[in-house]
Design a protein around this motif. Structure first.
Motif, short mmCIF file in Angstrom:
data_model
loop_
_atom_site.label_atom_id
_atom_site.label_comp_id
_atom_site.label_asym_id
_atom_site.label_seq_id
_atom_site.Cartn_x
_atom_site.Cartn_y
_atom_site.Cartn_z
N VAL A 68 -10.43 -9.24 -6.71
CA VAL A 68 -9.03 -9.28 -7.12
C VAL A 68 -8.62 -7.86 -7.49
CG1 VAL A 68 -7.40 -10.03 -8.90
CG2 VAL A 68 -8.99 -11.67 -7.92
N THR A 69 -7.47 -7.43 -7.00
CA THR A 69 -6.97 -6.10 -7.32
C THR A 69 -5.72 -6.19 -8.18
OG1 THR A 69 -5.74 -6.06 -5.23
CG2 THR A 69 -7.90 -4.99 -5.26
N LEU A 70 -5.63 -5.27 -9.14
CA LEU A 70 -4.48 -5.18 -10.04
C LEU A 70 -3.84 -3.82 -9.85
CD1 LEU A 70 -6.24 -6.58 -13.26
CD2 LEU A 70 -5.08 -7.87 -11.46
N THR A 71 -2.59 -3.79 -9.49
CA THR A 71 -1.77 -2.61 -9.19
C THR A 71 -1.91 -2.21 -7.72
OG1 THR A 71 -3.35 -0.87 -9.82
CG2 THR A 71 -1.92 -1.73 -11.55
N SER A 72 -0.87 -1.54 -7.25
CA SER A 72 -0.76 -1.25 -5.83
C SER A 72 -1.83 -0.29 -5.34
CB SER A 72 0.62 -0.67 -5.51
OG SER A 72 0.87 0.51 -6.26
N ASN A 73 -2.22 0.70 -6.15
CA ASN A 73 -3.18 1.69 -5.64
C ASN A 73 -4.57 1.09 -5.45
OD1 ASN A 73 -3.19 1.57 -8.49
ND2 ASN A 73 -4.09 3.59 -8.67
N ALA A 74 -4.97 0.16 -6.32
CA ALA A 74 -6.24 -0.53 -6.11
C ALA A 74 -6.17 -1.39 -4.85
CB ALA A 74 -6.57 -1.40 -7.33
N THR A 75 -5.06 -2.08 -4.68
CA THR A 75 -4.88 -2.92 -3.49
C THR A 75 -4.93 -2.09 -2.22
OG1 THR A 75 -3.53 -4.48 -4.76
CG2 THR A 75 -3.32 -4.56 -2.37
N GLU A 76 -4.21 -0.97 -2.21
CA GLU A 76 -4.14 -0.14 -1.01
C GLU A 76 -5.47 0.54 -0.70
OE1 GLU A 76 0.65 0.68 -1.48
OE2 GLU A 76 -0.82 2.01 -2.42
N THR A 77 -6.24 0.85 -1.71
CA THR A 77 -7.57 1.41 -1.46
C THR A 77 -8.45 0.40 -0.75
OG1 THR A 77 -7.41 2.86 -3.40
CG2 THR A 77 -9.62 2.42 -2.55
N MET A 78 -8.40 -0.84 -1.18
CA MET A 78 -9.16 -1.90 -0.51
C MET A 78 -8.68 -2.09 0.93
SD MET A 78 -11.48 -3.36 -2.60
CE MET A 78 -11.62 -5.08 -2.08
N PHE A 129 -15.35 -9.53 -8.61
CA PHE A 129 -15.04 -8.11 -8.79
C PHE A 129 -13.55 -8.00 -9.06
CE2 PHE A 129 -13.79 -3.96 -6.99
CZ PHE A 129 -14.76 -3.10 -7.48
N VAL A 130 -13.18 -7.36 -10.16
CA VAL A 130 -11.77 -7.13 -10.47
C VAL A 130 -11.55 -5.63 -10.58
CG1 VAL A 130 -9.88 -7.53 -12.11
CG2 VAL A 130 -11.54 -9.35 -11.66
N ASP A 136 -4.02 -0.58 -18.13
CA ASP A 136 -3.42 -1.80 -18.67
C ASP A 136 -3.81 -3.03 -17.88
OD1 ASP A 136 -1.93 -1.09 -16.48
OD2 ASP A 136 0.01 -1.10 -17.49
N GLY A 137 -4.55 -2.87 -16.80
CA GLY A 137 -5.10 -4.03 -16.11
C GLY A 137 -6.20 -4.71 -16.91
N PHE A 138 -6.82 -3.94 -17.80
CA PHE A 138 -7.88 -4.46 -18.67
C PHE A 138 -7.51 -4.15 -20.11
CE2 PHE A 138 -10.25 -2.91 -14.80
CZ PHE A 138 -10.50 -4.17 -14.26
N THR A 145 -10.24 -8.21 -20.91
CA THR A 145 -10.79 -6.86 -20.97
C THR A 145 -11.98 -6.77 -20.03
OG1 THR A 145 -12.35 -7.36 -22.74
CG2 THR A 145 -10.12 -6.69 -23.40
N ARG A 146 -12.44 -5.56 -19.79
CA ARG A 146 -13.63 -5.39 -18.94
C ARG A 146 -14.85 -6.06 -19.58
NH1 ARG A 146 -14.26 0.54 -16.44
NH2 ARG A 146 -15.55 -0.69 -15.02
N GLU A 147 -14.93 -5.98 -20.91
CA GLU A 147 -16.05 -6.60 -21.61
C GLU A 147 -16.01 -8.12 -21.47
OE1 GLU A 147 -14.06 -4.28 -22.78
OE2 GLU A 147 -15.40 -2.56 -23.02
#
Length: 342
Positions: A68-78, A129-130, A136-138, A145-147
């Motif tokens: 799962v991707t949060l925000t456009s730049n993470a999505t576009e990298t994938m 995998f997130v 602010d995604g975590f 949170t990541r934890e």
């Protein structure tokens, strides 16, 4: 590490219903083989990436299959790496455009929410995998949170700009593409992507290299004061690559507020206006409104930018560090130095 989807689902639901407990034992599958895009096989369960990412260490023994991707730049990298078949959801686009070259691939990925997804929405997507492009995604505010996600066996990754404590460079975008390629075992695709993006960046630099840099004030928002960017933001690196100089590029911050008097003192050649989104809900204030607001500020009325009504634009999606940022550099360079592009 990776756990079964059923285990994660049950554990996540318990997490929402009660206080997290320490010492959770996670079950790691060690059967089968993983094959990377070079054709080499690896036994699942064998460590192939040991990554320290923004203070959290993750050992990868199998490539994620349900991201799962949060925000456009993470999505576009994938999507740049052709990993849409490994994605079970995206979220937090907030009306931002996806880069045109990824439109078809993006259409294959479920959209969990236009805002931050709830923990329940993440549960239903069953991710292993997130990946968030911004901190602010975590956070405690999002409820994941990541934890917290790590406690239920979900690996997480944050774009390193989100934890930067000093200036960042465009090379950091290429390093992030390489890292995601390593995590998902597609190093050849990552290498090809980086080579193509570097070539485009080199072309821009060759065109504007001899031009006098344009001094730039990036205006994000605000009327009483102005939200802008400092040295620790990728936006400053993008402006420089396009033949500009961020007038607040000497301030060791990512995003900050400044007074109009400070803007006037530094007298920018242009005021770069950030476009917020592509849908009405997230276009407020619009670029037109922002420019009108700028023209009405007495303190900056004598600046070169205001006198010349020099208002180049860039979208928020292009400013976020990722492959689409190279489109942003090209877009900026054409506005800063039009003569260099015919």
């Amino acid at each position: 590490m990776h756990t079964s989807l059923g285990y994660r689902r049950a554990r996540m639901r318990r997490l929402m219903a009660s206080t997290m407990t320490a010492g959770v034992v996670l079950v790691v599958s060690a059967c089968g083989q993983a094959v990377d895009d070079t054709g080499s096989a690896q036994e699942a369960g064998e460590l192939y990436v040991d990554l320290d990412n923004c203070g959290i260490t993750t050992e990868y023994t199998a490539a994620p299959e349900h991201a799962v991707t949060l925000t456009s730049n993470a999505t576009e990298t994938m999507l740049e790496l052709g990993l849409e078949d490994r994605m079970v959801g995206t979220a937090y686009m907030r009306g931002r455009e996806i880069a045109p070259e990824y439109t078809d691939a993006y259409g294959q990925v479920p959209i969990l929410s236009s805002e931050q997804p709830t923990m329940e929405q993440l549960i239903d997507a069953d991710p292993d995998f997130v990946y968030s492009g911004y901190p602010d995604g975590f956070s405690e505010k999002t409820g994941h949170t990541r934890e917290q996600l790590g406690d239920v066996g979900i690996d997480t990754h944050l774009n390193p700009e989100g934890c930067a404590t000093g200036p960042v460079e465009i090379d950091d975008i290429f390093a992030e593409i390489t890292t995601i390629g390593e995590i998902f075992r597609v190093p050849d695709r990552a290498e090809d992507s980086v080579a193509e993006l570097r070539a485009r960046l080199d072309d821009v630099r060759s065109r504007v290299g001899d031009e006098e840099p344009v001094t730039v004030f990036l205006y994000a928002s605000g009327t009483d004061t102005a939200s802008t960017t400092g040295a620790n933001s990728m936006a400053t690196a993008l402006i420089e690559a396009a033949g500009g100089v961020n007038i607040f590029g000497d301030v060791p911050e990512r995003w900050m507020s400044v007074s109009w008097e400070q803007v006037a003192e530094r007298n920018p050649d242009v005021i770069l206006v950030r476009e917020e989104g592509t849908t009405p809900q997230y276009q407020s204030p619009s670029v037109t409104t922002k420019i009108a607001d700028l023209m009405a500020v007495p303190a900056i009325s004598a600046t070169t930018a205001i006198r010349n009504e020099a208002f180049p634009t860039i979208t928020l999606s292009q400013l976020q560090p990722g492959p689409y940022s190279i489109d942003g550099v090209e877009h900026l360079a054409r506005q800063f130095h039009p003569a260099s592009f015919g």
